[in-house]
Each structure stands twice: as structure tokens, then as C-alpha cells.
Design an enzyme around this catalytic site. Structure first.
Site, PDB file in Angstrom:
ATOM      1  N   ARG A  35      55.067  62.855  35.894  1.00  0.00           N
ATOM      2  CA  ARG A  35      53.698  62.338  36.047  1.00  0.00           C
ATOM      3  C   ARG A  35      53.609  61.081  35.206  1.00  0.00           C
ATOM      4  O   ARG A  35      54.005  61.074  34.033  1.00  0.00           O
ATOM      5  CB  ARG A  35      52.652  63.344  35.577  1.00  0.00           C
ATOM      6  N   LYS A  62      58.097  52.205  24.261  1.00  0.00           N
ATOM      7  CA  LYS A  62      58.740  50.995  23.688  1.00  0.00           C
ATOM      8  C   LYS A  62      58.991  49.952  24.772  1.00  0.00           C
ATOM      9  O   LYS A  62      59.621  48.935  24.530  1.00  0.00           O
ATOM     10  CB  LYS A  62      60.090  51.375  23.070  1.00  0.00           C
ATOM     11  N   HIS A  68      49.519  63.214  44.774  1.00  0.00           N
ATOM     12  CA  HIS A  68      49.792  64.413  43.964  1.00  0.00           C
ATOM     13  C   HIS A  68      50.244  65.501  44.960  1.00  0.00           C
ATOM     14  O   HIS A  68      49.514  66.451  45.255  1.00  0.00           O
ATOM     15  CB  HIS A  68      48.518  64.817  43.220  1.00  0.00           C
ATOM     16  N   ARG A  89      47.574  72.068  34.031  1.00  0.00           N
ATOM     17  CA  ARG A  89      48.072  72.895  35.135  1.00  0.00           C
ATOM     18  C   ARG A  89      49.422  72.448  35.659  1.00  0.00           C
ATOM     19  O   ARG A  89      50.327  73.272  35.823  1.00  0.00           O
ATOM     20  CB  ARG A  89      47.072  72.878  36.309  1.00  0.00           C
ATOM     21  N   THR A  90      49.578  71.187  35.977  1.00  0.00           N
ATOM     22  CA  THR A  90      50.811  70.766  36.662  1.00  0.00           C
ATOM     23  C   THR A  90      52.008  70.956  35.741  1.00  0.00           C
ATOM     24  O   THR A  90      53.029  71.540  36.130  1.00  0.00           O
ATOM     25  CB  THR A  90      50.690  69.301  37.132  1.00  0.00           C
TER      26      THR A  90
END
Ligand code: CP
Length: 308
Positions: free
Chosen positions: A107, A86, A135, A57-58
Site C-alpha cells: 500500500r 530517504k 483497492h 484491516r488490509t
């Protein structure tokens, strides 16, 4: 109110006026989407959508929002394909990407990671979820949904259930709704997954009555019940997850024993905590809630890039 250049990292210190302005612009974006499929409001902008943790969704609603505003998105949808795998630091990633784009949506799993990136760069950074932290864009779309479903944000009894310890959505929602003087918060979870004490204490300091319980029946007496998933990925001990999963499951039979017209919400994804027979109830709002994400994220993009 000027949001241009601002980061959206947390709801903790958002004012009522700021939230209402974001919701007002979100409603304008919803109207825009009804009449015009794609706007040229951000036609000269490029947005980096960096998702170093899974999302449906986000990420997709941010990418949809970018496209509906006529902007372009560059995307990382899998942490393994970015140089963070890395060992590159979040600050170095942000400083590099700043040279390519006008705004970063991120995110990643580290609490406070979005702030680390925001502190490193001058362009706006939007937190799309930082581990078990916050969030904020989810909380804003939750408020937009509550306003549409209930007609008000003021004076509601709101229950949150499930994983309140690691659930960043409920942390953000608790703070975002606080300026609207909730009648009561009901935090419903097994002891091991209860709302962090500092958040409950913050709410009590604001004068909001808080009930801490493990009883779903009590939670079902609220105006809004916000269910959440027990998040396997946040447990270091799988045995602990196995013990707690399925702690409570909301069935249609249970909903029908609760307050008449209670609004059922969930940030999604769900696993088994709401049975699918609840979906057809008119007060099951969770898929409408997911759709509202596009309008709220369009508003946030336009606001932080000074075009709302
Ligand atoms: N609600 C939410 O954040 O969903 P995703 O994890 O699919 O983005």
C-alpha cells in the site's frame, strides 16, 4: 484457471470467471479456518507486507492470512521506517525486496505505484491500495460479502455513497461488480466528490444504468448501500474538506425509511458517516465484511503462489 505468478493490481480487467474462481477459493479458505487454525499450504513462503500508508484491516488481515497459511511475513507498517522516506524509488524497493520474499503486498499513496513495482519484478505483487486509484482486494472481499449476504451477485441495484472521487474502494467495486450485470448503479455524493466521469462512462458503455445523485433517500432504495468515508488525507485544501465532511450521515432512522432488508456495507474505517445505532441492525454487514477479508486474502496469496 492459473493465477500463479500473477499480479493483483486492479479489478478493471478482471473477468467474471477469474472473480468467481477467487470467490470459490475464498469459500474453501473460510471452511479451512473453521476446521484447522493454521495450514501448512505456504509453509515455505515469505511475504513482504509493505504498508507506506496507514491501515488496520488490509495490513492485519493480510498478515493473518499469511500466518493462517503457515507462511512468514516481513512487514513495514510505517513509511517513515522504510528507505522510501530517504527518496528510494518504488522500483528499487521492489527489486531489493524481491531478493527476500516470494510475494509483495503493498500500500502506498501514488496512483499506479503498485504497477510500477510489479513491472520491476518477477514475483507477484498485490495492490493493497494505491492512493486514490484502486483497492482490488477490498473489492473482492466486498463481492464475497455481497454473495454471502444476498445469495447472489447478479442483477443487483447497488448504491455507493460518500467520497466517490478519491475512494479507491468504490472505483474497484464498480469494475468488479460490472460483469454481474447490475440492475443499476446509484452514485450518491456531493458534486465535488462524485464518481470520476470516465468510470461512469465505462459503466454506461457496458450497458449498466447509472444514476448520479446527491440524495441519500434515493441511495436507500438500492439492494446494497456501500457507504464510504470523506477522506481528509486526500484533500490538498483543508477548507474544502471541512465544507464537505459530514455531507451525509446514515442514521438508523434513515435506514428504516429505505428499502426493507437493504444491505449496509462500508470498507471501514468510519468517522461519523454511519451512526453506531445502525450497527445492531441485522443488515449492517460492515464488520462481517472486514472479517471476510482474511479468507479472500488467503485465497489470493495461495492463488498467486500457485498453491490453491
Ligand atoms: N478498508 C480498508 O482498506 O481499511 P484499512 O485502511 O484499515 O486497511
Amino acid at each position: 484457471m492459473n493465477f500463479e505468478g500473477k499480479d493483483i493490481l486492479s479489478t478493471e480487467n478482471m473477468t467474471k470467471e477469474e472473480i468467481l474462481e477467487i470467490l470459490r477459493v475464498s469459500a474453501k479458505m473460510e471452511e479451512l479456518c473453521k476446521t484447522r487454525h493454521v495450514s501448512d499450504l505456504l509453509a515455505d513462503k515469505v511475504v513482504a507486507v509493505l504498508f507506506l500508508e496507514p491501515s488496520t484491516r488490509t495490513r492485519l488481515s493480510f498478515e493473518t492470512a499469511v500466518k493462517r497459511l503457515g507462511a512468514k511475513a516481513i512487514t513495514v507498517a510505517d513509511a517513515k521506517t522504510s528507505s522510501t522516506a530517504k527518496g528510494e524509488t518504488l522500483a528499487d524497493t521492489a527489486l531489493t525486496v524481491e531478493g527476500y520474499v516470494d510475494c509483495i503486498v503493498v500500500r502506498q499513496p501514488q496512483i499506479g505505484g503498485a504497477k510500477v513495482m510489479a513491472d520491476a519484478v518477477k514475483i507477484p505483487v498485490i495492490n493493497g491500495g494505491d492512493g486514490a486509484g484502486q483497492h482490488p482486494t477490498q473489492a473482492l472481499l466486498d463481492l464475497y460479502t455481497i454473495l454471502k449476504e444476498r445469495g447472489t451477485l447478479e442483477g443487483l441495484k447497488v448504491a455507493m455513497a460518500g467520497d466517490l472521487k478519491y475512494g479507491r474502494t468504490v472505483h474497484s467495486l464498480t469494475y468488479a461488480l460490472a460483469p454481474f450485470t447490475p440492475k443499476e448503479y446509484i452514485f450518491c455524493a456531493p458534486d465535488a466528490l462524485q464518481m470520476p466521469e470516465h468510470i461512469v462512462a465505462d459503466m454506461k458503455k457496458k450497458g449498466i444504468p447509472c444514476k448520479v445523485t446527491a440524495s441519500v433517500e434515493e441511495a436507500l432504495q438500492a439492494d446494497v448501500l456501500y457507504m464510504t468515508r470523506i477522506q481528509k488525507e486526500r484533500f490538498s485544501d483543508v477548507a474544502e474538506y471541512e465544507k464537505l465532511k459530514g455531507s451525509f450521515i446514515l442514521s438508523r432512522q434513515l435506514v428504516e425509511k429505505g428499502k426493507k432488508g437493504i444491505t449496509i456495507m462500508h470498507p471501514l474505517p468510519r468517522v461519523d458517516e454511519i451512526t453506531t445505532d445502525v450497527d445492531e441492525l441485522p443488515n449492517a454487514a460492515y464488520f462481517r465484511q472486514a472479517h471476510n477479508g482474511v479468507f479472500v486474502r488467503m485465497a489470493l496469496l495461495a492463488l498467486v503462489m500457485g498453491r490453491a
